[in-house]
Design an enzyme around this catalytic site. Sequence first.
Site, PDB file in Angstrom:
ATOM      1  CE  LYS A  12     -20.811-128.917  -2.207  1.00 12.06           C
ATOM      2  NZ  LYS A  12     -19.911-128.987  -3.353  1.00 12.06           N
ATOM      3  CG  ASP A  69     -18.866-132.129  -8.056  1.00  6.32           C
ATOM      4  OD1 ASP A  69     -18.972-130.892  -8.020  1.00  6.32           O
ATOM      5  OD2 ASP A  69     -19.475-132.838  -8.885  1.00  6.32           O
ATOM      6  CB  SER A  70     -22.164-133.608  -3.323  1.00  2.72           C
ATOM      7  OG  SER A  70     -22.263-132.219  -3.089  1.00  2.72           O
ATOM      8  N   GLY A 152     -29.679-126.796  -0.159  1.00  2.40           N
ATOM      9  CA  GLY A 152     -29.960-127.524  -1.397  1.00  2.40           C
ATOM     10  C   GLY A 152     -31.290-128.268  -1.388  1.00  2.40           C
ATOM     11  CG  ASP A 154     -30.363-130.893   3.118  1.00  2.00           C
ATOM     12  OD1 ASP A 154     -30.038-131.911   2.486  1.00  2.00           O
ATOM     13  OD2 ASP A 154     -29.550-130.238   3.807  1.00  2.00           O
ATOM     14  CE  LYS A 173     -27.179-133.019   4.645  1.00  2.00           C
ATOM     15  NZ  LYS A 173     -27.112-131.736   3.949  1.00  2.00           N
ATOM     16  NE  ARG A 179     -21.129-132.081   1.717  1.00  2.00           N
ATOM     17  CZ  ARG A 179     -22.426-132.010   1.359  1.00  2.00           C
ATOM     18  NH1 ARG A 179     -23.383-132.066   2.268  1.00  2.00           N
ATOM     19  NH2 ARG A 179     -22.766-131.893   0.099  1.00  2.00           N
TER      20      ARG A 179
HETATM   21  P1  ITT Z   1     -18.927-125.745  -4.804  1.00  2.00           P
HETATM   22  O1  ITT Z   1     -18.758-126.283  -6.198  1.00  2.00           O
HETATM   23  O2  ITT Z   1     -18.392-124.366  -4.625  1.00  2.00           O
HETATM   24  O3  ITT Z   1     -18.399-126.707  -3.769  1.00  2.00           O
HETATM   25  P2  ITT Z   1     -21.749-126.139  -5.363  1.00  2.00           P
HETATM   26  O4  ITT Z   1     -23.013-125.877  -4.603  1.00  2.00           O
HETATM   27  O5  ITT Z   1     -21.650-125.611  -6.761  1.00  2.00           O
HETATM   28  O6  ITT Z   1     -20.516-125.609  -4.488  1.00  2.00           O
HETATM   29  P3  ITT Z   1     -21.680-128.826  -6.402  1.00  2.00           P
HETATM   30  O7  ITT Z   1     -21.297-128.398  -7.753  1.00  2.00           O
HETATM   31  O8  ITT Z   1     -20.998-130.029  -5.801  1.00  2.00           O
HETATM   32  O9  ITT Z   1     -21.471-127.676  -5.330  1.00  2.00           O
HETATM   33  O10 ITT Z   1     -23.243-129.042  -6.418  1.00  2.00           O
HETATM   34  C1  ITT Z   1     -23.816-129.804  -5.448  1.00  2.00           C
HETATM   35  C2  ITT Z   1     -25.291-129.508  -5.416  1.00  2.00           C
HETATM   36  O11 ITT Z   1     -25.975-130.721  -5.059  1.00  2.00           O
HETATM   37  C3  ITT Z   1     -25.619-128.506  -4.318  1.00  2.00           C
HETATM   38  O12 ITT Z   1     -25.598-127.183  -4.780  1.00  2.00           O
HETATM   39  C4  ITT Z   1     -26.989-128.973  -3.873  1.00  2.00           C
HETATM   40  O13 ITT Z   1     -27.970-128.447  -4.729  1.00  2.00           O
HETATM   41  C5  ITT Z   1     -26.925-130.483  -4.066  1.00  2.00           C
HETATM   42  N1  ITT Z   1     -26.470-131.138  -2.823  1.00  2.00           N
HETATM   43  C6  ITT Z   1     -25.282-131.744  -2.590  1.00  2.00           C
HETATM   44  N2  ITT Z   1     -25.216-132.189  -1.326  1.00  2.00           N
HETATM   45  C7  ITT Z   1     -26.377-131.847  -0.743  1.00  2.00           C
HETATM   46  C8  ITT Z   1     -26.896-132.007   0.544  1.00  2.00           C
HETATM   47  O14 ITT Z   1     -26.198-132.555   1.522  1.00  2.00           O
HETATM   48  N3  ITT Z   1     -28.124-131.537   0.785  1.00  2.00           N
HETATM   49  C9  ITT Z   1     -28.845-130.960  -0.183  1.00  2.00           C
HETATM   50  N4  ITT Z   1     -28.429-130.736  -1.424  1.00  2.00           N
HETATM   51  C10 ITT Z   1     -27.191-131.178  -1.715  1.00  2.00           C
END
Ligand code: ITT
Length: 195
Positions: A12, A69-70, A152, A154, A173, A179
């Site tokens: 991220k 959050d994603s 993640g 991807d 991307k 995002r």
């Molecule tokens: P922070 O909370 O510290 O920001 P995190 O990885 O725990 O980091 P999230 O709780 O938002 O973040 O979880 C998002 C998950 O969703 C992330 O770990 C990936 O597995 C997936 N994800 C989100 N955006 C993605 C992307 O652009 N490409 C691939 N996977 C993604």
Amino acid sequence: MKIFLATNNKGKIKEIKEILSDLNIEILTPRDLKIKFICKEDGDSFYENAYKKAITGLLQTGYITISEDSGLMIDYLKGAPGVKSARFTKKKNNKENIKKVLSLLKGIKKEQRKAKFKCVIALALSFKKVKFFEGECEGYISEKEMGNKGFGYDPIFIPKGYKKTFALLGEEKNKISHRAKALFQLKNFLQTFLK
Ligand code: ITT
């Protein structure tokens, strides 16, 4: 202006820094500030978790804070893993998460492999003023992992209109992702805010 980016996710950080690179702001990560950013993500929605992370970041650093959050929502799995995307398996790692998705979708045809990524960005200007920006990217889940860029899920997500996974598309991307869409709106807001 300095802004704290409240995330521990290196993927991220890379994407956010790249997309916001032409703004006149300095983005500070937990690593830059030599702090540990910890926030329990127990919300039921991307909004709740993004809000929590932004407020925690502001409280911890005193800087205006951006958080996000994603997650990946798969139609066939009724929207799972959704807000639990990072912790879809006990081991909470990408390899295991991907393995689980591919095994749950084993034998399922392309038409039923529809999915979308969703991203909610929170900008905490103060404890009372938090702005949200949202982005989605539709696509489908591939049958096997392809590519090694990004992070993640991807390697198994193919955006609509493309034949390659996000992990194969690389830089591209950042033009079409969930995002990127949320960040373009944040950028517009900040451009006016910074005037
Ligand atoms: P922070 O909370 O510290 O920001 P995190 O990885 O725990 O980091 P999230 O709780 O938002 O973040 O979880 C998002 C998950 O969703 C992330 O770990 C990936 O597995 C997936 N994800 C989100 N955006 C993605 C992307 O652009 N490409 C691939 N996977 C993604």
